[in-house]
Design a protein around this motif. Structure first.
Motif, mmCIF file in Angstrom:
data_model
loop_
_atom_site.group_PDB
_atom_site.id
_atom_site.type_symbol
_atom_site.label_atom_id
_atom_site.label_comp_id
_atom_site.label_asym_id
_atom_site.label_seq_id
_atom_site.Cartn_x
_atom_site.Cartn_y
_atom_site.Cartn_z
ATOM 1 N N ASP A 98 36.691 47.168 18.879
ATOM 2 C CA ASP A 98 35.613 48.103 18.546
ATOM 3 C C ASP A 98 34.757 47.463 17.452
ATOM 4 O O ASP A 98 35.293 47.008 16.437
ATOM 5 N N CYS A 141 35.542 55.080 21.648
ATOM 6 C CA CYS A 141 36.804 54.358 21.853
ATOM 7 C C CYS A 141 37.661 55.044 22.911
ATOM 8 O O CYS A 141 38.199 54.391 23.819
ATOM 9 N N TYR A 149 41.991 48.803 18.359
ATOM 10 C CA TYR A 149 42.797 50.004 18.573
ATOM 11 C C TYR A 149 43.765 49.695 19.710
ATOM 12 O O TYR A 149 43.355 49.188 20.760
ATOM 13 N N VAL A 192 32.346 48.589 22.485
ATOM 14 C CA VAL A 192 33.804 48.636 22.662
ATOM 15 C C VAL A 192 34.153 47.922 23.974
ATOM 16 O O VAL A 192 33.534 48.193 25.016
#
Ligand code: SME
Length: 152
Positions: free
Chosen positions: A124, A77, A46, A110
């Motif tokens: 992640d 996250c 991400y 994460v």
């Protein structure tokens, strides 16, 4: 049996140092990790969209997820995007601030990716195994994130 983390790190660093595009390198790293580590069922990146305080899904390997954007602060996250610290959730049922991607997922790790002192992205990893993550996973992934930060 899983290949040892140092060997896996070497393979990933070869990709980072290759002539391939950033997106290709990041995707191939997710594929490598998902294929080689039995307890890594979903591996993705991400990236931070700073003006919108949003995390946006980048390359990943595993089942498609509807969570292609996650507000900073939301879920595991989003928490890491605020704390800038690695987070291991060995049992997702015990995590209050959690966004479920699949009922098969039991645990999650994460790791933040820091470039030039700033948080830019994170890796992640979801696992369908309960409590699979050790200090070895974390050390491996921290080293990997250091090595690939320039690809963001
Ligand atoms: N479980 C994450 C959401 C992303 S999916 O795992 C792909 C979270 O709680 O932030």
């Amino acid at each position: 049996m899983n290949i040892p983390f140092p060997t896996l790190l070497e393979k990933a660093i070869q990709l980072v140092n290759s002539e391939k595009s950033n997106q290709t390198v990041l995707f191939e790293i997710t594929k490598l990790l998902q294929q080689e580590v039995a307890h890594y069922n979903w591996v993705g990146f991400y990236a931070l969209d700073k003006p919108n305080a949003m995390l946006r899904l980048g390359p990943y390997s595993g089942l498609p997820t509807e969570h292609t954007e996650i507000p900073v602060g939301k879920g595991v996250c989003g928490q890491v995007a605020l704390s800038l610290k690695s987070k291991i959730v060995q049992d997702v049922r015990k995590e209050e601030n959690y966004i479920s991607c699949s009922i098969d997922v039991k645990s999650e790790i994460v790791i933040p990716i820091i470039k030039n002192g700033e948080f830019v992205a994170e890796i992640d990893i979801d696992s369908n195994t309960p409590s699979p993550f050790t200090a070895d996973d974390e050390e491996f992934l921290v080293r990997l994130c250091l090595a690939l930060a320039d690809r963001f």
